[in-house]
Structure formats: C-alpha cells, structure tokens
Scaffold this motif. Structure first.
Motif, PDB file in Angstrom:
ATOM      1  N   PHE A   1      -0.478  -4.445  -7.776  1.00 54.49           N
ATOM      2  CA  PHE A   1      -0.817  -4.363  -6.357  1.00 54.49           C
ATOM      3  C   PHE A   1      -2.008  -5.258  -5.993  1.00 54.49           C
ATOM      4  N   PRO A   2      -3.166  -5.087  -6.616  1.00 47.77           N
ATOM      5  CA  PRO A   2      -4.262  -5.993  -6.222  1.00 47.77           C
ATOM      6  C   PRO A   2      -3.996  -7.453  -6.592  1.00 47.77           C
ATOM      7  N   LEU A   3      -3.272  -7.686  -7.693  1.00 51.58           N
ATOM      8  CA  LEU A   3      -3.117  -9.075  -8.137  1.00 51.58           C
ATOM      9  C   LEU A   3      -2.197  -9.872  -7.231  1.00 51.58           C
TER      10      LEU A   3
ATOM     11  N   ILE B   1      -0.503  -0.314 -10.616  1.00 52.13           N
ATOM     12  CA  ILE B   1      -1.928  -0.274 -10.260  1.00 52.13           C
ATOM     13  C   ILE B   1      -2.530  -1.668 -10.397  1.00 52.13           C
ATOM     14  N   PHE B   2      -2.028  -2.442 -11.352  1.00 44.53           N
ATOM     15  CA  PHE B   2      -2.542  -3.809 -11.507  1.00 44.53           C
ATOM     16  C   PHE B   2      -1.782  -4.822 -10.646  1.00 44.53           C
TER      17      PHE B   2
ATOM     18  N   TRP C   1      -5.333  13.045  -8.142  1.00 44.73           N
ATOM     19  CA  TRP C   1      -4.509  12.263  -7.206  1.00 44.73           C
ATOM     20  C   TRP C   1      -5.343  11.824  -6.006  1.00 44.73           C
TER      21      TRP C   1
ATOM     22  N   LEU D   1       0.833  -1.200   0.000  1.00 45.10           N
ATOM     23  CA  LEU D   1       0.000   0.000   0.000  1.00 45.10           C
ATOM     24  C   LEU D   1       0.867   1.250   0.000  1.00 45.10           C
TER      25      LEU D   1
ATOM     26  N   THR E   1       2.185   1.755  -3.362  1.00 47.47           N
ATOM     27  CA  THR E   1       1.162   2.253  -4.275  1.00 47.47           C
ATOM     28  C   THR E   1       1.011   3.759  -4.130  1.00 47.47           C
ATOM     29  N   ILE E   2       0.937   4.196  -2.871  1.00 42.18           N
ATOM     30  CA  ILE E   2       0.780   5.634  -2.648  1.00 42.18           C
ATOM     31  C   ILE E   2       2.001   6.390  -3.164  1.00 42.18           C
TER      32      ILE E   2
ATOM     33  N   LEU F   1       1.708   6.627  -6.967  1.00 48.49           N
ATOM     34  CA  LEU F   1       0.633   7.530  -7.397  1.00 48.49           C
ATOM     35  C   LEU F   1       1.051   8.983  -7.206  1.00 48.49           C
ATOM     36  N   THR F   2       1.667   9.249  -6.046  1.00 46.28           N
ATOM     37  CA  THR F   2       2.075  10.615  -5.758  1.00 46.28           C
ATOM     38  C   THR F   2       3.168  11.071  -6.718  1.00 46.28           C
TER      39      THR F   2
ATOM     40  N   LEU G   1      -6.161   8.042  -4.750  1.00 46.10           N
ATOM     41  CA  LEU G   1      -5.936   7.531  -3.400  1.00 46.10           C
ATOM     42  C   LEU G   1      -7.221   6.938  -2.833  1.00 46.10           C
TER      43      LEU G   1
ATOM     44  N   LEU H   1      -3.486  -8.313  -2.720  1.00 46.23           N
ATOM     45  CA  LEU H   1      -4.846  -8.250  -2.200  1.00 46.23           C
ATOM     46  C   LEU H   1      -5.665  -9.504  -2.495  1.00 46.23           C
TER      47      LEU H   1
END
Lengths: 207, 550, 98, 216
Positions: A200-202, A197-198, C21, A65, A68-69, A72-73, C25, A205
């Motif tokens: 991470f859940p695969l 993004i893909f 963003w 997680l 991921t953040i 994204l940031t 999140l 999670l």
C-alpha cells in the motif's frame, strides 16, 4: 525431553506444533517470493525516483485505503475465529470465517475495478500509451501489475483455504480441541495482509 | 570384505514387501505409498532416468566438439543440448540427488524416527519433481524445440528467442517448489521427530548437512521461483521488468538469478560433504575428527554462501564497491570448506582403513573437490576472474565441484547405502575397477578445459579456433572413458541390487542407526530404537586408547 | 533447544484483537496523512517504518508469535535477516558509482 | 602462453601463477597425506585404530593460515583489478557496438570498421554498446573482458605492448552464431597506424584526425 516426544514417534500421532512449524517455514518461502519483487522494486525506485513519483499519481489512494482497511479487518476476524473455535463456539467461528471471506471478495471486487480503470485508460503491459512513457513509468506499472496481481492470487488461495476449512468444520474434522488447520489458514491470511501493509505505501502513497 | 552370508534370519518382511497403502503389489503400491523409504527409491529411479538423458546430451556435446565446425549436429541443436544438459543435471540430478534420495531414505532412520513429519507432502514433492522433469524433457518435442538460452536464462535473450523457453521456466519453477517442500519437511522432521535421546550433537553429520541444506532450500529457492516466473510473464505478456528495451536492467536479473543459484551450489555440495563425513569414519574405524567443527562449518557455509552471489558477475560492470565486497567474502566462504577437508584427512590419521568402493569414491571426492576449490580461489581473484569468466575454465571448475565433488559423492553414497536399501551386495571387484575408470575418464574430460580456458576458449561455443583442437580431442576421449566407467558402475550396481548375494545388517561396520536395524529395513524402521547414547561415530570397540587433546 | 513438547493453547480474548485492530487502523491513518506532507526522502522512510510497526503487531498478536516458542522466533529472525541480506547486498552494486 | 601482449597480461598471469603455485603445494600435500594415511594405516598394517576426538590448536591453525593466504590472494586480485579500472585520460576512445553476431568499431572521427586497428603502446578505451542481447567483449591475449549491454554504458581499456593480430571473441552466450562472433585487433606501429587511419578515413570521406580525442 519428555515422554510426549516418544509419542511423536508413534505412527499417526498428531503434532500440531510441527504443523505450525511447517506452515511458518512455508510462509517464509512466500515472504521471500514477494521479497524478490520487493528487491526489484527497491532497485528500480532507486534508479527512477522521479518517474515512480509521476506514475504513482495515476493510482487512486482511496481505493487502496479501502482495501487496506478491508484486509486489516478480515485479518482480525480470521484471528478471532480461532478464539471462537477454542471456546467451542463453532457457529460464531464459522460466521467470522464467512466475514473474512466477505472482505476478501470486497478486496477483489475493488481490485477488479481498479485494474479495469487502468486498462481503460490504456495503461496495461504492452499498450501504446504505456510504451510511450519513460522507462521508469513502464517499470512502475510492470511491477504494479505483477505485485498486486500476485497478491490477489494469494487472496484467492486464502479464500480457497477458508472454504476448505468451513467444509472440514462441517464434517467435524475441525473442532475446539483440534483446530491447527484453521490456525494455519489464518496464518496464511495474515501473511496476505502483511504483504499488503507494504504494498500500500509503496505503490499508492508516493506523493 | 563384506560379510555376504546372512547371519541372522529375517524376522519380518521389509519395506520392499509391505507398502503403506492397500495395494499389496505393483506400481500403485509404490507411487501411492507415503513411506519415506519407498519415496526415496522412487526418487532414485526417476533421478537416474533423467541423469541418463543428461549424460547422453553431454556425450553428444563432447562429440560435436571433437573437431571445429559442424561435426554431428548443427549449432541450434548444440545450443539446445547444452541448455537441457544444464537444466536436467542441476535441477533433476545434482540438487535432488542426495537429499531427496538418500536424505529421504536415511534421515528419519538416522534420527530414530519412523517417517518424516509430513509423509503426504513428501510424496507430493516427488510428483512435482517428476512433473517438472517431464516438462523440461517434453519441450524438446514441441515445434520450435526446447530452450536454447543456457540454464541461466539470461535476459534479454531468454525473452526474445523463438524456442520454447516457457516450458523450461515452468519446469524450473515446479522443481524449485518440489525442492522447497522437501527442505521444509526435513527441517520440521529434524526439529520434531528426533528420538528423545538423539540430541543435536548426536546427530550424524549427514543429517547436519541436510539441515543446513534444507534451510537454503527454503530461504533461497523462492527467489529463483519469482525471477523465472517474471521472465515467463515478460515473454508472455510483455510486462516490462528486465528487458532493456522496456527500461529494465539485465544486470538486476543476474543478481536475482545468482542470489538463488549461488546458494544452490551449496544445496548441491553440502549433502555430499555430509556423505563423505559419514563414510570416512566407517572405513577408518575411527571417530570423526572435529565433529562440531564439521557440523558448524555446514551452517557457516550455508550462511556465508548466501553472501557471495555476485562473484558470478564480475565482468557485468558492477560498482567497484560491490566487486570488492563480493570478492572478499568469496575468500571467506572458502574457509569452512578447507576446514572440512583438513578434518577428513585427520580422521584417516591413525585409523584402520579399508579401501572399499565407497571409500575410493570419497578419495576421488577429496582430490577433485579440492581442485574445484582451488580453481575457485583463482576465479575469486578479481583481475584473474576478468580473464577467466565465461571461458571453459569456469566450465571445468564448475564440473570439478559439482561432478567431481557432488557427483562422486552421490556415487559414494550409492555404493555405501544401496546394499542397505536393497539387502544385496554388488561385486566389489568390479566396483573398484569402475571407480578407476570413472576417475581417470572424469579427469581426462575436464582437465584440458582448464588449460584451454586459460588460453581463451569461451564457453558455450559450438565452433572454435583450430588451436584449441588438441584439448578438445583429449576431453572428448575422456568423456568416452568416463561413460564406459559409468556403464560398468551402474550395471554392477543394478545386477548387485537384483541378484547379488544377500548382505548382513551391517556390511561395512557403521555405527549410525541405519546399520543397527534389519536389512532391508522394515516398514516403520524400528520396533524399538537402538541405543543412541554412544553417539554416531563411536568405534571404541576397535580402538586402542583415548587421545583427547584439547 | 527449547521445544516444548505439549501444546499450550493461548486463548486471546476478542477485546484484545479489537484493540490491536484499532491501533492498526490508526497507523494506517497516520501513514496516509504523513504521505501528504513532503518530507523528501524521509517520506518513504516514515512510511516503511510505520509499515514495520504494523507488521510487528500483526506478527505478534494476529499470528500469535508472542506466544510461540523461542525456536519460532529464531526462525523468523533467520528468514528476515536472509531477506535483508539479499536486499542490502544487492545495493552494494546499485548505491555506488558503477 | 605468457607473452606479454598488453599491460594487463603480466599482472594477471602473475596472480594466476601465485594462486596456482600455492594451490599446487597444498593439493600435493593433501594427496600425499591421504595416500600415506591409506597405506600406513591400512587395516592390514594397523588393525587397531586410535581414538582422537579433536584438537583445537589444529583447528585454529588450519582456519587462520588459509585465511591469511586467501586474503593475500584477494589483495593481489583487487590490485590488478584496480588498474583495469584506472582509465588514463589520454586514452583513444573507440565506440564498440555488438549485435548478433558481429562487432563494429567506431573511431573518434566517425570512421567505422569491423576490425580494430590500434597503434602499439597507446591506451585505448572501448565504450561498449549492444543493439540487442547481452554480449561480452573479450581479448584473451590482453586478459580483458567486459559484458556488453543494451542500456548500460560499460567500458574497458588496455595498452597494447606487442605488434601483432589478436582475437576478439564474444564471451557471453548470445544465440545461434555466438561462437562465430569473432573479430580481431591489429596492433600496429604508430606510423603504420597513422597511414592506415589517414587512408581509410579519406576513403570514407572523413577527417583523419584524432586530436580532439587525444587532447581530452
């Protein structure tokens, strides 16, 4: 067709639009490169649902997680650096690129600790502990190492791109009216984000 | 007969004399040049070098098979030779043959551009090509010898054998990316660099075929890249992906391998179809029949070609649904190819045909490609495929498409365009003889393989049962005839290129842009782009009347 | 073909990026939460759906696809369709009795 | 070439002849048309070409006609293939094991041989396993073939129709001795087979019974 197309024919003419088109085509090849791995993942997960489920328990969702953040940031700051460049705010743009690189390092450090923890637990390719597990779990960890490994490799390449961009900004080769290389590097960085993004859940999670 | 005299005096030094970089002469002025024409020439010679090596390997394979048991080489060497023969021919000759050599040279000219859009990337592709090629060839010198897996690298054999599989995998990986970069360059060039008057439907059909090819290169090649990388990782680190001992699925490997390698067949054949579509109108002095149908059939082939890969795996034990779907679509994908053949024939109808060497090779192409296609229909039928899969019938079918088709397409392109590239003409009579010998030798080499394949001769066999010997002998003799023909052909081209009589601007009477500029072309192709409004195949100056039937 | 000849540089304001963003999140939060609830086969479907939504925003805004020409959009659809074919057609084999 | 050795021989050959026949007709058509055009419209005979752009009717014709023919080819191939998948319930089960570079056959009572013996007219189902790399079980005379994998349970069946000895080959490349990986299948009269089976099983100390299998 306008007269600018004629200008394209002139030697040495700059075609930012063409550069972006070339970059997008390159991104497609990257996408399909990972796509091959996603196909393998899909097939093996379909064949070994329970074992993938079991194996995923070994992964730390929190680390995933945080990463991921981070990505994204950093994706946002990379996109913002273009805006800053367009507005002629070169210092701010450079700052944003540095922040992006910072997040990239944060990602890699996290990854490093995650992998070391796995390896300390005896889960690495060819290890006795791993080979003792059922087929599906061996495949899960095989894919885990290969896919996150290849992804991290792309993170490193992205960082190299950005360092190169910073150099070119310093040399004055990239400025507020000429920034397609910055755009292309950012595109590459967003792709790295997209893949994650893909991933991470695969991987993290499956509860 | 081609005009051998020089009608107009040479106004300017050609690209052969002027390079894009500071080096005026010597090897550096070539290997550092970003001129698309010079890069095309670089590809031409490096490709021919690899081709020669692979032909020698092929010759040795055939010689070994002239009698059962050991004849000249042992089984291990034999296995390595057919592997390298495959890798070199596919990745270093057939795939780059037309796009990288003639595409590089003529694509920008044909669309009225001065170069490709990314010239430096173009040069980098060539370096990757050479580097990858050397990797493949050099692995022969390492202890343990080169890979003995077959060019398909089927898992788990490729993970377990003790030979040097890794260099071959790396070679294929690098070559794949070289091919991707060329494709990326071509797509962007076609979108961005076309002359304003060069609308999509005024593009020569060779450009259309390159466009379709480039898309397959970009979208399918990464799959083979990652798949071969995974085999390498599996070999090196023991990561469980495909190896059944670690729970992997060898059939999944085959899926991924053929997801690329089937479309790759279209990477190989589409540009050759483009060449044929160029040559037929020129030598028939007639506009091409059904321009749009040929153009769109290229795109259709590219699209449908990516839906049929698993027809290489009908004996692998896939689900019956998969067998049904892939067999069915295989028949659908044959339609666009059939459309092309019929359109080519119709272009000859009421033309004014001259049998120059390029056209002769095109005639061989049409017949041999058709045979390849028809035997492909046989292999597409499920029950029949079960019997024929992995026999020499498949080998013959493949060579009929790839060598009888694309190979002859490359030969046709050489006879058609080399005079333009070097400004000198080869001996037409010798070329005609060489064509005859090559065609006879070629058919004698591969035709017997159909028969013995049907009788049950498996492929990749070092040794065989005595009842197959007559066919093998015929085939081997065919290979000798073929090689004699090839030697004559290439010697003739070489001598022509070096010492032949100078050619005019337009020796064949073509109407596409490359025939409207100086021979050999100048550094940036054009000072002023010739008039494009008439379209690529406008032969109205020769024609009697218009017969437009709708 | 709608290939514009000249560059229209779209300047996207910082605020828009921050907005996107925050959305991303939020979606990440939703995925993590939902993955905790056992919904059987729906779990992965939902996770993938959310991943697709996130990608949609990254593509359109971070990667500026929204402001690019039609050609780029055709390109990207071509690439994605190709990938879906590769993935989907492989399952002609795996999702039926072998 | 066309002696019927198994129940599949004729049907596969029929598909072959059907496609080959159609292909030959079209191929000859293509060659004749091409040669005729080249002679009739040579530059000497016909110095002035005629401009013909395209013809939609023709294009549709040569799209639709091949399509119909192709679908018929597909259909015959599929029908023949379905038979290959329809394994009869009373088939005798043989475990076939492939290793580099030999075949081994195991009968229901545990009897192991390296050559296959089968009574004529009896349906035989071969369960294919590999202990190492990929192989392919191929009996050319029976027109059957199937790949053999280490962790995948492929099977194949046939009903022999003619007494004799037929080759079993490995059709998937498997390394050094790939071409030497031959075995044979002997098709015998039922009585001969029973006698052989009884004698060989006794020699190996096994029960010479197939009943469990046959009843299944």
């Amino acid at each position: 067709m306008s007269s600018t197309d004629q200008a394209v024919l002139q030697h040495g003419h700059r075609d930012d639009y063409g550069s972006r088109m070339g970059m997008w085509l390159f991104l497609f090849t990257e996408l399909i490169l990972f796509g091959g791995l996603f196909i393998i993942y899909a097939v093996y997960r379909y064949m070994h649902q329970q074992e993938f489920h079991m194996a995923a328990q070994e992964l730390n969702t929190t680390i995933g997680l945080i990463n991921t953040i981070a990505l994204l940031t950093s994706s946002m700051t990379a996109a913002m650096s273009i805006t800053a460049m367009q507005k002629g705010n070169i210092r701010f743009s450079k700052g944003l690129i540095w922040i992006t690189i910072g997040f990239a390092f944060m990602f890699m450090v996290n990854k490093f600790f995650e992998w070391s923890a796995k390896i300390n637990h005896g889960i690495f390719p060819g290890s006795k502990d791993l080979l003792a597990k059922p087929d599906g779990e061996i495949l899960y960890f095989g894919l885990y190492y290969v896919m996150t490994g290849l992804h991290t490799f792309h993170v490193i390449i992205g960082v190299i791109f950005f360092l190169f961009i910073l150099r070119q900004i310093k040399q004055g080769k990239i400025h507020s009216t000429r920034y397609v290389r910055l755009e292309n590097s950012a595109l590459y960085w967003h792709l790295v984000d997209l893949i994650w993004i893909f991933l991470f859940p695969l991987f993290y999670l499956i509860h | 007969m081609a005009k051998t005299a020089m009608p107009e005096e040479k106004v300017e030094p050609s690209y052969l004399e002027v390079s894009t970089n500071k080096h005026k002469k010597g090897i550096l002025s070539w290997i550092l040049s970003v001129d698309h024409k010079r890069i095309g020439i670089l590809y031409l010679f490096s490709m021919m070098a690899f081709f020669t090596v692979a032909v020698i390997f092929g010759f040795l394979i055939r010689l070994e098979l002239i009698a059962p048991g050991r004849t000249i080489i042992d089984a291990q060497t034999y296995n390595q030779l057919f592997t390298l023969h495959g890798i070199i021919m596919i990745f270093l000759f057939i795939i780059p043959g037309l796009p990288a050599v003639f595409g590089n040279f003529f694509l920008p000219i044909m669309i009225g551009a001065k170069d490709v859009i990314f010239p430096r990337l173009n040069l980098m592709s060539w370096y990757m090509f050479v580097f990858g090629g050397l990797f493949a060839v050099a692995s022969m010198l390492l202890p343990g010898g080169s890979a003995d897996t077959g060019w398909m690298f089927y898992v788990p054999y490729s993970v377990r054998t003790n030979t040097n599989v890794l260099p071959a995998l790396i070679a294929a990986f690098i070559l794949g990316f070289s091919s991707i970069l060329t494709g990326l360059n071509f797509i962007t060039t076609i979108h961005r660099m076309r002359h304003p008057d060069m609308s999509w439907f005024k593009m020569p059909l060779f450009v259309w075929s390159l466009y379709a090819t480039a898309w397959i290169q970009v979208l399918a090649t990464p799959i083979i890249g990652i798949t071969l990388a995974l085999v390498g990782i599996e070999r090196l680190l023991g990561v469980g992906i495909f190896d059944p001992a670690l729970g992997g699925d060898p059939v999944l490997y085959q899926h991924l391998f053929w997801i690329y390698s089937h479309p790759a067949v279209y990477i190989m054949i589409l540009p050759a179809m483009g060449v044929v579509s160029e040559i037929i109108p020129v030598f028939s002095r007639r506009s091409i029949f059904g321009y749009k149908f040929i153009a769109f059939s290229s795109l259709a082939i590219a699209f449908f070609g990516s839906l049929v890969w698993a027809h290489h795996m009908f004996t692998a034990g896939m689900s019956d649904t998969a067998q049904f779907v892939f067999s069915f679509i295989t028949y659908v994908v044959s339609i666009p190819s059939a459309i092309k053949v019929f359109n080519w024939l119709s272009t000859m109808y009421k033309g004014s045909i001259k049998l120059d060497p390029p056209f002769l090779y095109v005639m061989s192409f049409i017949v041999q490609f058709s045979i390849g296609g028809f035997t492909g229909l046989m292999l597409g039928a499920l029950s029949l495929n079960i019997h024929l899969q992995d026999t020499s019938f498949v080998v013959a079918h493949f060579h009929y498409v790839m060598f009888g088709g694309t190979g002859f397409g490359i030969f046709a392109a050489m006879h058609y365009w080399l005079p333009k590239m070097f400004g000198r003409m080869y001996n037409l009579k010798v070329a005609t003889w060489a064509w005859g010998i090559v065609t006879v030798g070629y058919n004698m080499l591969y035709m017997p393989m159909f028969i013995m394949g049907y009788l049950g001769m498996p492929r990749r066999y070092f040794d065989y049962l005595p009842q197959f010997q007559p066919y093998h002998v015929a085939s081997t003799i065919g290979s000798w005839i073929l090689i004699i023909g090839l030697i004559i052909m290439f010697t003739n081209l070489w001598i022509g290129m070096r010492k032949g009589p100078k050619t005019s601007m337009n020796p064949w009477g073509g109407e596409t842009l490359e025939w409207k500029i100086q021979t050999p072309p100048i550094l940036e192709n054009f000072h002023e782009v010739p008039d494009i409004h008439a379209g690529p195949y406008d032969y109205s100056k020769y024609e009697a009347k218009k017969e437009t039937t709708k | 073909m709608s290939e514009h000849q000249h560059e229209e540089s779209h300047v996207i304001e910082y605020g828009n990026y921050i907005f996107i963003w925050l959305g991303l999140l939020a979606f990440t939060g939703i995925t993590v939460t939902v993955s905790g609830i056992d919904l059987g086969n729906w779990t992965i479907a939902i996770a993938l759906f959310i991943a697709c939504v996130k990608s949609w925003y990254v593509l359109n805004y971070f990667m500026h696809m929204k402001y690019e020409d039609k050609v780029f959009k055709i390109f990207i659809v071509t690439a994605l369709v190709t990938f879906m074919i590769f993935l989907g057609f492989t399952f002609w084999d795996y999702s039926f009795v072998r | 070439m066309f002696t019927s050795a198994s129940n599949f021989t004729n049907s596969v050959d029929a598909v072959f002849l059907y496609i080959a026949g159609l292909s030959l007709i079209v191929l000859i058509g293509i060659i004749v048309a091409m040669v005729y055009f080249v002679i009739r419209y040579s530059r000497k005979r016909n110095p002035v070409p005629t401009h013909i752009e395209e013809n939609l009717t023709l294009e549709i014709l040569w799209t639709v006609i091949p399509l119909v023919l192709f679908i018929s080819m597909f259909y015959f191939g599929w029908v023949g293939y379905k038979d290959m998948r329809a394994i009869p319930d009373d088939a005798m089960q043989i475990n076939v094991t492939a290793r580099m570079w030999q075949w081994s056959f195991e009968y229901p009572n545990g009897l192991k041989t390296d050559t296959l013996y089968v009574p004529v007219g009896k349906a035989v189902r071969a369960l294919l396993h590999s202990t190492d790399v990929n192989h392919a079980f191929f009996i050319p005379a029976f027109r059957i073939k199937k790949d053999v994998y280490a962790n995948k349970n492929n099977d194949i069946w046939f009903r022999s129709e003619k007494i004799g000895k037929y080759d079993i080959a490995c059709a998937e490349y498997c390394g050094l001795q790939h071409s030497g990986m031959y075995s044979a299948v002997y098709i015998m009269k039922q009585e001969d087979f029973d006698a052989w089976y009884k004698a060989t099983s006794a020699k190996a100390g096994l029960q010479p019974t197939l009943t469990a299998q046959v009843l299944k």
